[in-house]
Motif scaffolding. Structure first.
Motif, mmCIF file in Angstrom:
data_model
loop_
_atom_site.group_PDB
_atom_site.id
_atom_site.type_symbol
_atom_site.label_atom_id
_atom_site.label_comp_id
_atom_site.label_asym_id
_atom_site.label_seq_id
_atom_site.Cartn_x
_atom_site.Cartn_y
_atom_site.Cartn_z
ATOM 1 N N LEU A 334 -46.991 -51.707 33.365
ATOM 2 C CA LEU A 334 -46.894 -50.594 32.422
ATOM 3 C C LEU A 334 -46.407 -49.305 33.078
ATOM 4 O O LEU A 334 -46.212 -48.302 32.396
ATOM 5 N N SER A 335 -46.198 -49.319 34.391
ATOM 6 C CA SER A 335 -45.692 -48.130 35.072
ATOM 7 C C SER A 335 -44.178 -48.001 34.964
ATOM 8 O O SER A 335 -43.619 -46.970 35.343
ATOM 9 N N ASP A 336 -43.511 -49.040 34.459
ATOM 10 C CA ASP A 336 -42.054 -48.972 34.350
ATOM 11 C C ASP A 336 -41.655 -47.790 33.464
ATOM 12 O O ASP A 336 -42.215 -47.596 32.381
ATOM 13 N N PRO A 337 -40.680 -46.987 33.882
ATOM 14 C CA PRO A 337 -40.296 -45.813 33.089
ATOM 15 C C PRO A 337 -39.818 -46.152 31.681
ATOM 16 O O PRO A 337 -40.016 -45.372 30.752
ATOM 17 N N ASP A 338 -39.194 -47.287 31.495
ATOM 18 C CA ASP A 338 -38.735 -47.707 30.180
ATOM 19 C C ASP A 338 -39.848 -48.458 29.466
ATOM 20 O O ASP A 338 -40.365 -49.462 29.969
ATOM 21 N N ALA A 339 -40.241 -47.989 28.294
ATOM 22 C CA ALA A 339 -41.397 -48.558 27.596
ATOM 23 C C ALA A 339 -41.181 -50.018 27.229
ATOM 24 O O ALA A 339 -42.081 -50.847 27.397
ATOM 25 N N GLN A 340 -39.990 -50.355 26.725
ATOM 26 C CA GLN A 340 -39.751 -51.745 26.347
ATOM 27 C C GLN A 340 -39.726 -52.652 27.562
ATOM 28 O O GLN A 340 -40.265 -53.756 27.548
ATOM 29 N N ARG A 341 -39.128 -52.175 28.639
ATOM 30 C CA ARG A 341 -39.114 -52.985 29.857
ATOM 31 C C ARG A 341 -40.527 -53.142 30.418
ATOM 32 O O ARG A 341 -40.853 -54.175 31.025
ATOM 33 N N ALA A 342 -41.374 -52.146 30.211
ATOM 34 C CA ALA A 342 -42.763 -52.267 30.650
ATOM 35 C C ALA A 342 -43.451 -53.435 29.944
ATOM 36 O O ALA A 342 -44.205 -54.205 30.564
ATOM 37 N N LEU A 343 -43.192 -53.594 28.644
ATOM 38 C CA LEU A 343 -43.772 -54.728 27.921
ATOM 39 C C LEU A 343 -43.172 -56.044 28.387
ATOM 40 O O LEU A 343 -43.873 -57.055 28.473
ATOM 41 N N ASP A 344 -41.868 -56.037 28.690
ATOM 42 C CA ASP A 344 -41.248 -57.242 29.253
ATOM 43 C C ASP A 344 -41.980 -57.674 30.522
ATOM 44 O O ASP A 344 -42.313 -58.839 30.713
ATOM 45 N N ARG A 345 -42.212 -56.726 31.385
ATOM 46 C CA ARG A 345 -42.854 -57.035 32.671
ATOM 47 C C ARG A 345 -44.307 -57.471 32.469
ATOM 48 O O ARG A 345 -44.801 -58.343 33.197
ATOM 49 N N LEU A 346 -44.966 -56.880 31.501
ATOM 50 C CA LEU A 346 -46.344 -57.300 31.220
ATOM 51 C C LEU A 346 -46.366 -58.744 30.727
ATOM 52 O O LEU A 346 -47.221 -59.545 31.136
ATOM 53 N N ARG A 347 -45.435 -59.101 29.845
ATOM 54 C CA ARG A 347 -45.334 -60.488 29.386
ATOM 55 C C ARG A 347 -45.131 -61.431 30.573
ATOM 56 O O ARG A 347 -45.744 -62.487 30.667
ATOM 57 N N GLU A 348 -44.223 -61.064 31.441
ATOM 58 C CA GLU A 348 -43.936 -61.910 32.593
ATOM 59 C C GLU A 348 -45.166 -62.061 33.481
ATOM 60 O O GLU A 348 -45.428 -63.147 34.022
ATOM 61 N N ASP A 349 -45.925 -60.976 33.652
ATOM 62 C CA ASP A 349 -47.111 -61.052 34.503
ATOM 63 C C ASP A 349 -48.173 -61.954 33.873
ATOM 64 O O ASP A 349 -48.824 -62.732 34.575
ATOM 65 N N VAL A 350 -48.341 -61.869 32.563
ATOM 66 C CA VAL A 350 -49.303 -62.749 31.885
ATOM 67 C C VAL A 350 -48.867 -64.199 32.011
ATOM 68 O O VAL A 350 -49.689 -65.093 32.248
ATOM 69 N N ALA A 351 -47.551 -64.449 31.878
ATOM 70 C CA ALA A 351 -47.052 -65.822 32.003
ATOM 71 C C ALA A 351 -47.305 -66.371 33.405
ATOM 72 O O ALA A 351 -47.658 -67.536 33.573
ATOM 73 N N ARG A 352 -47.105 -65.520 34.418
ATOM 74 C CA ARG A 352 -47.388 -65.967 35.788
ATOM 75 C C ARG A 352 -48.873 -66.270 35.962
ATOM 76 O O ARG A 352 -49.255 -67.223 36.648
ATOM 77 N N PHE A 353 -49.722 -65.466 35.352
ATOM 78 C CA PHE A 353 -51.161 -65.642 35.507
ATOM 79 C C PHE A 353 -51.638 -66.934 34.832
ATOM 80 O O PHE A 353 -52.423 -67.680 35.411
#
Length: 387
Positions: A334-353
């Motif tokens: 969620l630290s990504d400056p772009d809000a939509q990209r922050a959600l992309d990265r959060l999705r990816e992190d949940v998928a990895r987990f």
């Protein structure tokens, strides 16, 4: 922002949506499987010798060809199977034997059967395509676009259905700018799955959209949703939800109806859960208790973010059964400056987990508090599909 409604951004579920699609790999395997199977028969025939008579097994080629591709592919594979039968019989000196005749009959009979199987499969695929088109239309109506920029901030959304190829389930979100400035938000999770859940979703969203921009008190918005649930779902459905009103000065009023608490990420990186002082009952169950919704009030500074989400985040589990540790892991994406990209990265992190497919629907809505004259975030659609 007065009077005028903020322009709406691109189509909502989008570039944050992570959808696993193992079917593509299966289709690719099916395309090669008939050829591999017939190749294996050739090898086995050479190893075992002519006494075993494996020529009829070449019929496995057209049989497997029915699993993928057009009907003509069945015919192509069948022709190759007959050629291989003839070549094998010639090599073994049995071109005029009864064994060769039996092999030809087996290939022809299984080719005819495979043709009809392929025809039935293609009809089913056409029907599924139509169903998906309807699902897309339903998604457009129910989970439409949210404003990319409001009078007090920026928004990004992400939605994923746990059912492969489904585009909508029991989770919902909406954000409605207020005529005098500010914003009202709902993120909710309806009871059940399938078509009954979609119907309840439509009831909740209709009640919210009708009342949120015009009703004076946020509590009244919740009461109107409650009444709609009682009137239009026979009182047998309930919905966990968070309602929030975000003013232009950064003050946020949150009503919690038995829902996971929003996650607040401060501009300095600190994380906190906006938990209510006391739990509230889900919408639809208000008549069973005198308790009202859980309440929480917070104040945002410029750059602070609030992640509204459903339990698809908090109840995501790794293979050992451990829940996703939101406070420990969500801050970095969620630290990504772009809000939509922050959600992309959060999705990816949940998928990895989780290391596996989702077992629940999941909706994210990320609000970032920005002054009225702040930069407009880049317009990005919200749908990424990961095969």
């Amino acid at each position: 922002m007065s009077g005028r409604r903020a322009p709406r951004g691109p189509r909502a579920p989008g570039r944050g949506d992570v959808v696993r699609n193992p079917g593509a790999a299966v289709v690719g395997l099916n395309r090669w499987l008939p050829w591999a199977a017939m190749g294996a028969v050739i090898v086995a025939d050479r190893v075992t010798g002519e006494d075993y008579g494996l020529m009829p097994v070449f019929a496995v080629g057209p049989a497997l060809a029915a699993a993928a591709g057009p009907r003509r592919r069945v015919v192509h594979v069948a022709v190759v199977a007959l050629v291989l039968c003839a070549a094998t019989a010639t090599f073994n000196g049995r071109i005029d034997s009864i064994r060769f005749s039996v092999a030809v009959v087996c290939v022809v009979v299984l080719t005819v059967a495979a043709w009809f199987v392929a025809s039935a499969r293609l009809r089913a695929e056409d029907e599924l395509t139509s169903v998906r088109a309807v699902a897309d239309a339903v998604q457009q109506v129910l989970l439409g676009a949210v404003p990319a920029r409001t009078s007090n901030g920026a928004l990004a959304v992400s939605y994923v259905s746990a059912i492969e190829s489904a585009h909508i389930g029991g989770d919902l979100y909406e954000a409605m700018p207020l005529p005098a400035g500010g914003l009202r938000i709902i993120v909710a999770d309806v009871q059940g799955k399938g078509l009954p859940a979609v119907r309840t979703t439509s009831v909740v969203l209709a009640a919210f959209r009708e009342s949120a921009p015009y009703v004076g008190a946020l509590d009244e918005v919740g009461r109107r949703i409650e009444r709609s649930l009682n009137w239009r779902t026979d009182g047998d459905r309930f919905v966990t939800a968070v309602l929030a009103e975000i003013a232009d000065d950064g003050s946020v009023d949150i009503l919690n109806y038995g829902h996971p608490a929003p996650l607040v990420r401060r501009s300095n990186g600190l994380l906190e859960l906006a938990e209510p002082g006391s739990p509230g009952p889900p919408l639809g169950l208000g008549a069973l208790t005198d308790a009202g919704p859980g309440r929480r009030r917070i104040t945002l500074d410029v750059g602070d973010r609030v992640l509204f989400h459903t339990d698809g985040l908090t109840e995501a589990r790794d293979p050992s059964g451990t829940f996703y540790p939101v406070l420990e892991r969500a801050g970095e994406p969620l630290s990504d400056p772009d809000a939509q990209r922050a959600l992309d990265r959060l999705r990816e992190d949940v998928a990895r987990f989780t290391e596996g497919p989702l077992d629940d629907d999941s909706a994210f809505l990320l609000f970032q508090y920005l002054p009225a004259d702040g930069p407009v975030p880049p317009a990005r659609s919200g749908s990424t599909r990961v095969s």
